[in-house]
Design an enzyme around this catalytic site. Structure first.
Site, PDB file in Angstrom:
ATOM      1  N   HIS A 136       2.596 -17.803 -30.346  1.00  0.00           N
ATOM      2  CA  HIS A 136       3.648 -18.639 -30.932  1.00  0.00           C
ATOM      3  C   HIS A 136       3.123 -19.516 -32.061  1.00  0.00           C
ATOM      4  O   HIS A 136       3.901 -20.016 -32.867  1.00  0.00           O
ATOM      5  CB  HIS A 136       4.426 -19.429 -29.860  1.00  0.00           C
ATOM      6  CG  HIS A 136       3.748 -20.654 -29.319  1.00  0.00           C
ATOM      7  ND1 HIS A 136       3.049 -20.675 -28.127  1.00  0.00           N
ATOM      8  CD2 HIS A 136       3.690 -21.920 -29.791  1.00  0.00           C
ATOM      9  CE1 HIS A 136       2.593 -21.886 -27.900  1.00  0.00           C
ATOM     10  NE2 HIS A 136       2.962 -22.671 -28.898  1.00  0.00           N
TER      11      HIS A 136
ATOM     12  N   ASP B  67       0.090 -15.122 -24.540  1.00  0.00           N
ATOM     13  CA  ASP B  67       0.461 -15.873 -25.740  1.00  0.00           C
ATOM     14  C   ASP B  67      -0.765 -16.052 -26.650  1.00  0.00           C
ATOM     15  O   ASP B  67      -1.303 -17.143 -26.772  1.00  0.00           O
ATOM     16  CB  ASP B  67       1.038 -17.231 -25.304  1.00  0.00           C
ATOM     17  CG  ASP B  67       1.817 -17.915 -26.418  1.00  0.00           C
ATOM     18  OD1 ASP B  67       1.658 -17.512 -27.580  1.00  0.00           O
ATOM     19  OD2 ASP B  67       2.565 -18.860 -26.117  1.00  0.00           O
TER      20      ASP B  67
ATOM     21  N   SER C 217      -1.460 -26.325 -28.147  1.00  0.00           N
ATOM     22  CA  SER C 217      -1.281 -24.879 -28.116  1.00  0.00           C
ATOM     23  C   SER C 217      -2.417 -24.214 -28.854  1.00  0.00           C
ATOM     24  O   SER C 217      -2.744 -24.602 -29.974  1.00  0.00           O
ATOM     25  CB  SER C 217       0.026 -24.495 -28.787  1.00  0.00           C
ATOM     26  OG  SER C 217       1.041 -24.526 -27.839  1.00  0.00           O
TER      27      SER C 217
HETATM   28  N1  ARG Z   1       6.677 -24.461 -24.841  1.00  0.00           N
HETATM   29  C1  ARG Z   1       5.627 -24.009 -25.685  1.00  0.00           C
HETATM   30  C2  ARG Z   1       5.304 -25.103 -26.718  1.00  0.00           C
HETATM   31  O1  ARG Z   1       5.755 -26.172 -26.614  1.00  0.00           O
HETATM   32  C3  ARG Z   1       5.914 -22.684 -26.310  1.00  0.00           C
HETATM   33  C4  ARG Z   1       6.919 -22.683 -27.394  1.00  0.00           C
HETATM   34  C5  ARG Z   1       7.182 -21.383 -28.056  1.00  0.00           C
HETATM   35  N2  ARG Z   1       8.105 -20.567 -27.329  1.00  0.00           N
HETATM   36  C6  ARG Z   1       9.464 -20.673 -27.342  1.00  0.00           C
HETATM   37  N3  ARG Z   1      10.122 -19.886 -26.554  1.00  0.00           N
HETATM   38  N4  ARG Z   1      10.147 -21.466 -28.103  1.00  0.00           N
HETATM   39  O2  ARG Z   1       5.240 -25.035 -27.883  1.00  0.00           O
HETATM   40  N1  GLU Z   2       3.435 -25.000 -26.484  1.00  0.00           N
HETATM   41  C1  GLU Z   2       2.933 -26.286 -26.878  1.00  0.00           C
HETATM   42  C2  GLU Z   2       2.412 -26.292 -28.322  1.00  0.00           C
HETATM   43  O1  GLU Z   2       2.818 -25.549 -29.139  1.00  0.00           O
HETATM   44  C3  GLU Z   2       1.911 -26.744 -25.902  1.00  0.00           C
HETATM   45  C4  GLU Z   2       2.603 -27.102 -24.677  1.00  0.00           C
HETATM   46  C5  GLU Z   2       2.637 -28.596 -24.460  1.00  0.00           C
HETATM   47  O2  GLU Z   2       3.447 -29.280 -25.060  1.00  0.00           O
HETATM   48  O3  GLU Z   2       1.820 -29.016 -23.646  1.00  0.00           O
HETATM   49  O4  GLU Z   2       1.643 -27.102 -28.721  1.00  0.00           O
END
Ligand code: ARG
Ligand code: GLU
Length: 719
Positions: free
Chosen positions: A85, A221, A654
């Site tokens: 991502h 991921d 991330s």
């Molecule tokens: N929750 C993760 C983060 O905060 C992954 C985000 C990307 N994936 C999504 N389905 N939007 O960034």
């Molecule tokens: N998916 C998140 C990011 O893009 C990390 C997850 C979190 O917020 O801990 O940084």
């Protein structure tokens, strides 16, 4: 007596446990603050191996990836590992209908096949210096908050410019602990970054929105890139002559797997946390700020989803926007529920009263801080309605794409044209060419946006009283008798900013028919909305935010001086940090136990549901059935996919390397569990977990699924 000693041991170890897991620590202070805690929890190396400015250390292998992610160097040829991502927008930009790398994945089979990614950068931190004394030197004590704030900003800019000149590297300065301290970061940015490989979306994004922020998790991921440098190993723009970067340090990769209780460390760039808020702020967050945003985003998502399900072209048009809106929608929802469930407001109140009690021996101080708490209460009372106004601007009115586009494009063209007509330097023709190119709209459908507009204006009309609305918008409510369908019809039927055909003709004739486009109804209303908030709500918010910052600065200072045996870490601010903890399971609810790892069996199970989010290509199932897990399987014979640990992380982490006690790479950080999203406000070691992609699964995909095993030859593998 024995019982008492036992109890003391339990209490002591419990408190050191929680101290150990919470926190995002500054790497250059680990020797002074954390190394003994870390060693007690199993860490086997020295603080200098984490951060050193003279010798190669781990920090030389941790980089800022693109706009806001982290990546780590995993070979001596500049190979970097991050999340899928995090690379998503670059992979999407390289994809075409014929070569859809999102859908099919991509693997370079030699360096020649690595794909350049325009605009993508990677930034190293060379050095971190405490510049508090310099920033705060000779500040006029008679300054009020605003004057102080401006004087500091000037000083920071000046120091940045001086240091940059002196060292020949980029630098930035950030406040820590609300401006009680300031640190300067010397950085170096590489600009030729190439895509080495990515699994298909069905693997990298397996589970999609259904699984986002959720444990148990099964997506791989990850994606891989390579840093290129000029012949002297220095940053350079893309060139065929550039060569793979030779890093100072790269992480060895451990394939032996982890056990529950093992030490873990996350090294990366967490974006933003607010751990030292008062009960007043948390109350506002839980009762007003999070619910408003969650409710508005839910409305938007439902409408987008309905259209996306009906039509594939629309699905592709809206997928990135949907993912963006959905990500924080779900995060705020989890955060709000977590904070409520764990009585966060009461816990903050308790901390505040403990703090004041601890000051009893010093009546003057106690009085000062009692007064401070009163000021917090007052300031949040005044701030709350403004915060509501602001959220209804950004999440409601600016959730309408047409408003945002008409205001931004219309105002830009207006300003640039005026400059052009006055004979001043301008970018009118450049901007116009850009807008012409954006037609037909690639990520916008009039009928969807019109429906969003109706739904959002309905809520806005109910929640925001007439006197507080931007004037033109308010007059629309009056003229159309609060009928939002009529308002939307008026705007969408008469504007050139929402219609492919009319927009093309507008950008073609803009200069000639300037007067006409000045009167476009959507432009008039939307630019009035923008100006209204820029002139009223935003400056007032800033005024209160500066005050809140000053109060927080005093409060945190007081806490640090008073609670002597607690260690304090600064809130995340997109600078380099270390979090340490352990691989650990948790209980999300009474009677439920969540294990600390998942396996490929779960991919197959989820895939069997037939749900779209759990689609995988047949190849993965075939490999699974052959059980060809090679050296990537765990001792239990299974192929592990992900694991969780108690590291304190947030957005920006991330892609961060997750390391074992010897500093060897065991995984890549990519998410948190839903219950744990409250850790941005209040960490709780009982259930806050970061989610990590097991590096063995990453390498299995590279080797067995993608057939790019040649890449493993450049890695240092510990089997
Ligand atoms: N929750 C993760 C983060 O905060 C992954 C985000 C990307 N994936 C999504 N389905 N939007 O960034
Ligand atoms: N998916 C998140 C990011 O893009 C990390 C997850 C979190 O917020 O801990 O940084």
């Amino acid at each position: 007596m024995k019982k008492i000693i036992f109890l003391i041991i339990i209490l002591v170890s419990k408190s050191t446990l929680s101290i150990a897991d919470e926190g995002m620590w500054m790497p250059q202070l680990i020797q002074a603050l954390n190394i003994s805690d870390m060693k007690r929890n199993g860490f086997k190396l020295t603080a200098a191996q984490i951060y050193d400015i003279n010798k190669a250390s781990m920090k030389d292998a941790v980089v800022i990836f693109g706009g806001g992610c982290t990546a780590e160097i995993i070979s001596n040829k500049g190979l970097i590992l991050t999340n899928h991502h995090c690379g998503f927008s670059n992979i999407a930009a390289l994809s075409t209908v014929q070569n859809d790398y999102l859908k099919n994945g991509y693997w370079a089979m030699n360096t020649k096949e690595e794909l350049k990614c325009p605009g993508l950068t990677v930034t190293f931190i060379k050095q971190i210096n405490d510049v508090t004394a310099k920033v705060l030197a000779d500040l006029n004590p008679a300054y009020n908050e605003n004057q102080r704030d401006s004087a500091i900003q000037v000083k920071v800019k000046q120091l940045e410019t001086e240091t940059k000149k002196e060292l020949g590297f980029d630098v930035f300065i950030r406040p820590f602990f609300y401006g009680n301290e300031y640190y300067l970061f010397v950085t170096e940015t590489y600009k030729d970054i190439r895509l080495v490989g990515t699994p298909p979306e069905s693997i990298g994004k397996f589970g999609d929105e259904t699984d986002n922020w959720v444990w148990p998790r099964h997506n791989a991921d990850f994606s891989m890139f390579r840093i290129y440098a000029d012949k002297n190993n220095k940053p350079a723009d893309y060139s065929e002559d550039n060569v793979p970067y030779t890093p100072k340090y790269s992480f060895p990769i451990n394939l032996k797997g982890t056990q529950k209780g093992d030490f873990t460390m996350v090294y990366g760039f967490p974006g933003r946390t607010q751990e030292y808020l008062t009960s007043y702020a948390v109350d506002l967050l839980v009762k007003q700020q999070d619910p408003i945003k969650v409710n508005l985003r839910e409305k938007r998502l439902n409408i987008m989803d309905r259209y996306m399900k009906k039509n594939d072209t629309i699905r592709l048009m809206y997928t990135a926007r949907y993912a963006g809106v959905a990500n924080y929608y779900k995060k705020w929802k989890g955060e709000m529920m977590g904070l409520q469930k764990s009585n966060a407001v009461q816990k903050k109140q308790q901390l505040e009263s403990e703090f004041l009690t601890a000051l009893s021996a010093n009546p003057a101080k106690k009085e000062k801080y009692t007064k401070l708490m009163g000021q917090f209460e007052k300031v949040y009372e005044d701030f709350a309605p403004l915060s509501k106004q602001y959220d209804y601007f950004t999440e409601c009115l600016w959730g309408i794409e047409a408003f945002k586009f008409a205001a931004n494009a219309g105002l830009t063209l207006q300003t640039e044209l005026k400059k052009k007509q006055a004979g001043a330097t301008n970018n009118f023709d450049g901007k116009l060419a850009e807008y012409k190119k954006s037609i037909p709209f690639k990520n916008f459908r009039k009928e969807i946006d019109r429906e969003l507009c109706i739904a959002l204006l309905e809520i806005y009309g109910k929640e925001i009283e007439s006197v507080l609305r931007p004037r033109m918008l308010d007059s629309l409510y009056t003229v159309h008798n609060n009928n939002c369908v009529a308002i939307a019809d008026f705007l969408y039927n008469n504007s050139s900013f929402v219609d492919n055909f009319k927009a093309a003709s507008m950008f073609e004739n803009y200069e000639k028919d300037f007067q006409l486009y000045q009167r476009d109804p959507l432009f008039l209303v939307a630019s009035d909305v923008l100006k209204h908030y820029q002139k009223t709500t935003i400056p007032q918010m800033t005024y209160y935010e500066i005050q809140i910052n000053e109060l927080q600065k005093e409060y945190v200072k007081g806490l640090r001086e008073t609670l002597k045996n607690k260690k304090f870490y600064p809130d995340a601010n997109s600078t380099l940090r270390v979090a340490f903890g352990k691989v650990s399971d948790y209980s999300p609810k009474d009677g439920i136990h969540n294990m600390h790892y998942t396996t490929i069996d779960g991919i197959v199970e989820k895939n069997k549901t037939g749900l779209e989010d759990f689609y995988v290509k047949p190849r993965l199932i075939e490999l699974y059935e052959k059980k060809d897990f090679g050296t990537y399987a765990d001792k239990d014979g299974k192929l592990h996919v992900a694991f969780i640990a108690s590291n304190h992380t947030t957005g920006g982490n991330s892609g961060s390397p997750v390391l074992n006690a010897k500093g060897e790479l065991i995984g890549t950080n990519f998410d948190r569990n839903w219950e744990g999203t409250m850790s941005d406000i209040m960490y709780n070691g009982d259930f806050c977990r970061n989610i990590v992609l097991d590096v063995r699964f990453t390498l299995w995909i590279v080797d067995k699924y993608a057939g790019a095993g040649y890449l493993l030859n450049e890695m240092k593998l510990i089997r």
